[in-house]
Design an enzyme around this catalytic site. Structure first.
Site, mmCIF file in Angstrom:
data_model
loop_
_atom_site.group_PDB
_atom_site.id
_atom_site.type_symbol
_atom_site.label_atom_id
_atom_site.label_comp_id
_atom_site.label_asym_id
_atom_site.label_seq_id
_atom_site.Cartn_x
_atom_site.Cartn_y
_atom_site.Cartn_z
ATOM 1 N N THR A 142 15.280 40.911 16.922
ATOM 2 C CA THR A 142 15.613 42.079 17.746
ATOM 3 C C THR A 142 14.832 42.161 19.050
ATOM 4 O OG1 THR A 142 14.133 43.318 16.297
ATOM 5 C CG2 THR A 142 16.485 43.493 15.854
ATOM 6 N N SER A 144 12.346 42.397 22.332
ATOM 7 C CA SER A 144 11.313 43.291 22.868
ATOM 8 C C SER A 144 11.877 44.182 23.968
ATOM 9 C CB SER A 144 10.175 42.441 23.439
ATOM 10 O OG SER A 144 10.663 41.654 24.507
ATOM 11 N N HIS A 443 9.137 6.661 43.313
ATOM 12 C CA HIS A 443 8.634 7.074 44.624
ATOM 13 C C HIS A 443 9.806 7.255 45.583
ATOM 14 C CE1 HIS A 443 6.116 7.233 48.185
ATOM 15 N NE2 HIS A 443 6.955 6.359 48.768
HETATM 16 P P1 FAD Z 1 15.880 39.289 22.976
HETATM 17 O O1 FAD Z 1 16.330 38.328 23.988
HETATM 18 O O2 FAD Z 1 15.150 40.496 23.427
HETATM 19 O O3 FAD Z 1 17.186 39.714 22.163
HETATM 20 C C1 FAD Z 1 17.157 40.675 21.168
HETATM 21 C C2 FAD Z 1 18.551 41.240 21.023
HETATM 22 O O4 FAD Z 1 18.586 42.042 19.853
HETATM 23 C C3 FAD Z 1 18.954 42.159 22.172
HETATM 24 O O5 FAD Z 1 20.206 41.783 22.662
HETATM 25 C C4 FAD Z 1 19.040 43.549 21.529
HETATM 26 O O6 FAD Z 1 20.044 44.372 22.102
HETATM 27 C C5 FAD Z 1 19.384 43.190 20.093
HETATM 28 N N1 FAD Z 1 18.992 44.209 19.120
HETATM 29 C C6 FAD Z 1 17.794 44.819 18.975
HETATM 30 N N2 FAD Z 1 17.807 45.643 17.916
HETATM 31 C C7 FAD Z 1 19.049 45.557 17.385
HETATM 32 C C8 FAD Z 1 19.673 46.157 16.274
HETATM 33 N N3 FAD Z 1 19.010 46.986 15.454
HETATM 34 N N4 FAD Z 1 20.962 45.865 16.017
HETATM 35 C C9 FAD Z 1 21.658 45.001 16.811
HETATM 36 N N5 FAD Z 1 21.101 44.384 17.865
HETATM 37 C C10 FAD Z 1 19.815 44.649 18.148
HETATM 38 N N6 FAD Z 1 11.365 33.777 29.028
HETATM 39 C C11 FAD Z 1 11.399 32.473 29.356
HETATM 40 O O7 FAD Z 1 11.170 31.616 28.485
HETATM 41 N N7 FAD Z 1 11.696 32.073 30.627
HETATM 42 C C12 FAD Z 1 11.937 32.958 31.617
HETATM 43 O O8 FAD Z 1 12.200 32.566 32.743
HETATM 44 C C13 FAD Z 1 11.897 34.335 31.300
HETATM 45 N N8 FAD Z 1 12.148 35.258 32.258
HETATM 46 C C14 FAD Z 1 12.142 36.580 31.914
HETATM 47 C C15 FAD Z 1 12.378 37.511 32.921
HETATM 48 C C16 FAD Z 1 12.361 38.862 32.637
HETATM 49 C C17 FAD Z 1 12.628 39.860 33.717
HETATM 50 C C18 FAD Z 1 12.142 39.283 31.286
HETATM 51 C C19 FAD Z 1 12.164 40.740 30.947
HETATM 52 C C20 FAD Z 1 11.895 38.371 30.288
HETATM 53 C C21 FAD Z 1 11.879 37.001 30.592
HETATM 54 N N9 FAD Z 1 11.613 36.038 29.634
HETATM 55 C C22 FAD Z 1 11.609 34.720 29.969
HETATM 56 C C23 FAD Z 1 11.320 36.403 28.235
HETATM 57 C C24 FAD Z 1 12.581 36.199 27.367
HETATM 58 O O9 FAD Z 1 13.634 36.977 27.893
HETATM 59 C C25 FAD Z 1 12.304 36.612 25.933
HETATM 60 O O10 FAD Z 1 11.156 35.924 25.462
HETATM 61 C C26 FAD Z 1 13.488 36.279 25.043
HETATM 62 O O11 FAD Z 1 14.644 36.938 25.475
HETATM 63 C C27 FAD Z 1 13.203 36.665 23.590
HETATM 64 O O12 FAD Z 1 14.298 36.350 22.812
HETATM 65 P P2 FAD Z 1 14.627 37.131 21.455
HETATM 66 O O13 FAD Z 1 15.825 36.449 20.902
HETATM 67 O O14 FAD Z 1 13.415 37.198 20.624
HETATM 68 O O15 FAD Z 1 14.960 38.620 21.863
#
Ligand code: FAD
Ligand code: NAD
Length: 465
Positions: A142, A144, A443
């Protein structure tokens, strides 16, 4: 009621990649996402949109600052923020649709709605209609949300998070950025290049404080040259929306009150795990004092059939780390013995030049008394760099003083995000600095700086300095 081998909650890079791998391994898989589009923070409001705007603003910066020296006269140049945001939205939309395609291709059932645990094998999805899914295994992915501290609560109008900064309707004259970390510097760079005055208010004595000190120093120089102002060791007390702008009050290291004013204030002081409404308590899942879902080395929660991955658990909040964890859990569920090397997860800051790193920093090695040698090579000494006029930066290789094994590679360089992979691959095979030094590099390329830094670390025998 539908029955699944695996139900994944959250469609970010952790969740959707984990779901694909589960399906590839023959498991009947469902993916739940509360928003209408798939892809999570990364695709919708993170990695992809920020890189789209970084690229657009970089083109603008080059056109206004560098083209003339290349012999290209363009006349008057104007940044059209509405078009930049529209292009960014199109990139996001295409990328998110690609995930929908992948779900269909892998026969993964997608449910849009809020997923919550009813018990350890039942998930309720509340969308336009309610659906109950039965699961042998559940993966919590889910993600952050932006964090903030008392006094700096975003109102999402003038006091904004990265999400609003990715969809601005005007180029601000001045923007305050709280936090000199990755988001603050990447999004600060976007608007700085478009002409916004950027002032960073940072609690620590330097920017990107968890990265190698040399990178922080070099990037500070680059950003100051671009017009950034920094207020280090400042403790933010309060930020107010004054109607037409913001007023920020902070205490400097002498304890004196400092007031700063601007059009907008971007709050970029980290992100926090998102578990609201997930019903963790219904399955008895433990979270730690940082709000992260507690997991063991197998990414398994205290409830054996429920796993958690990505930003919602400990470790770097990075898309590629989340993806690897998704694959790891899927393979574990299929009875395989996957491996994930947390020591070699590369980190990148997409400023220009980019900053990229893998392994230990010099400060970390000193703290644990590991004997090491350091070799560095300046980007300006490369023929390729002078040809393209991209001369800022340096590559630093840290190797064990006795064995020559590479312990860390840190670089601020054009395309460092791609260059770092040579170091990751080498370190995954426990290469020595001399191994890289003896490999033939093409290079003229920026990759020659990696070879030269490795030569410098091996026996102080860089060839071109
Ligand atoms: P998330 O991508 O946060 O996905 C979680 C999903 O779960 C979301 O869609 C949410 O809506 C859904 N969700 C939550 N709770 C529920 C629920 N109860 N029921 C149904 N759905 C739910 N990382 C990099 O490696 N490279 C980068 O260049 C980079 N750039 C970034 C730039 C910005 C501005 C930000 C904010 C972050 C960036 N990151 C980057 C970090 C990266 O986005 C996160 O580390 C990554 O998205 C984490 O993936 P995740 O699958 O854990 O969660
Ligand atoms: P961050 O942890 O990178 O930086 C936060 C900064 O805010 C730090 O420098 C910290 O010292 C400072 N800070 C903390 N509290 C403060 C306070 N009260 N006042 C002033 N400064 C304060 O966090 P972020 O930039 O918000 O990014 C969040 C996460 O998103 C990061 O973990 C990062 O991994 C991920 N991300 C990654 C990328 C990338 O890979 N290129 C890009 C964007 C975001």
């Amino acid at each position: 009621m539908s029955n699944y081998d695996v139900v994944v909650i959250g469609s970010g890079p952790g969740g959707y990649v984990g779901a694909i791998r589960c399906a590839q391994l023959g498991m009947k898989t469902a993916l739940i996402e509360k928003y209408d589009t798939l892809g999570g923070t990364c695709l919708n409001v993170g990695c992809i949109p920020s890189k789209a705007l970084l690229d657009s603003s970089e083109h603008f910066h080059n056109a206004t600052h560098n083209f003339k020296q290349h012999g290209i006269e363009l006349g008057s140049i104007k940044a059209d923020i509405k078009q930049m945001i529209a292009r960014k939205n199109e990139v996001v939309s295409q990328t998110c649709s690609g995930i929908k395609f992948l779900m269909d291709k892998n026969k993964i059932d997608v449910f849009h709605g809020m997923g919550s645990l009813v018990d350890s094998t039942t998930v309720l999805v509340k969308g336009t209609e309610e659906k109950t899914l039965k699961a042998k295994n559940i993966i919590i992915a889910t993600g952050s949300k932006p964090n903030y501290f008392p006094g700096m609560e975003p109102d999402k109008k003038r006091i904004i998070t990265s999400t609003e900064a990715l969809s601005m309707t005007e180029i601000p004259k001045k923007m305050l950025v709280i936090g000199g970390g990755v988001i603050g510097l990447e999004l600060g760079s976007v608007y700085g290049r478009l002409g916004t005055e950027i002032e960073v208010v940072e609690f620590a004595p330097n920017i990107i404080p968890t990265m190698d000190g040399t990178m922080s120093k070099e990037l500070t120089k680059v950003l100051k040259k671009e017009g950034f102002k920094f207020h280090f060791e400042h403790r933010v007390q309060k930020v107010e929306n004054t109607g037409k702008g913001v007023k920020l009050t902070a205490l400097n290291k002498k304890g004196e009150e400092v007031t700063l004013e601007a059009d907008y204030c971007l709050v970029a002081v980290g992100r926090k795990p998102y578990t609201e409404g997930l019903g963790l308590e219904n399955a008895g899942i433990k979270v730690n004092d940082r709000g992260q879902v507690e997991v063991n080395d197998h990414l398994q929660t205290n409830v054996p059939n429920i796993y958690a991955i990505g930003d919602v658990v400990r470790g770097a909040m990075l898309a590629h780390k989340a993806e690897e964890e998704g694959v790891f859990v899927a393979e574990l569920l299929a009875g395989q013995k996957p491996h994930l090397n947390y020591d070699l997860i590369p980190g990148v800051v997409y400023t220009w030049p980019e900053v990229a790193a893998v392994g230990k920093t010099e400060e970390e090695l000193k703290a644990v008394n590991v004997p090491f040698k350091s070799g560095a090579f300046p980007i300006k000494a490369l023929g390729r760099a002078r040809a393209s006029m991209d001369i800022m930066g340096t590559v630093k290789v840290l190797a064990h003083a006795e064995t020559d094994e590479i312990l860390g590679v840190h670089m601020i360089a054009p395309r460092a995000a791609d260059l770092i992979m040579e170091a990751v691959t080498a370190m995954e095979y426990r290469a020595s600095a001399e191994d890289i030094a003896r490999i033939c590099h093409p290079h003229p390329t920026y990759s020659e700086a990696v070879k030269e830094a490795a030569l410098a670390a091996t026996a102080d025998r860089a060839l071109h300095i």
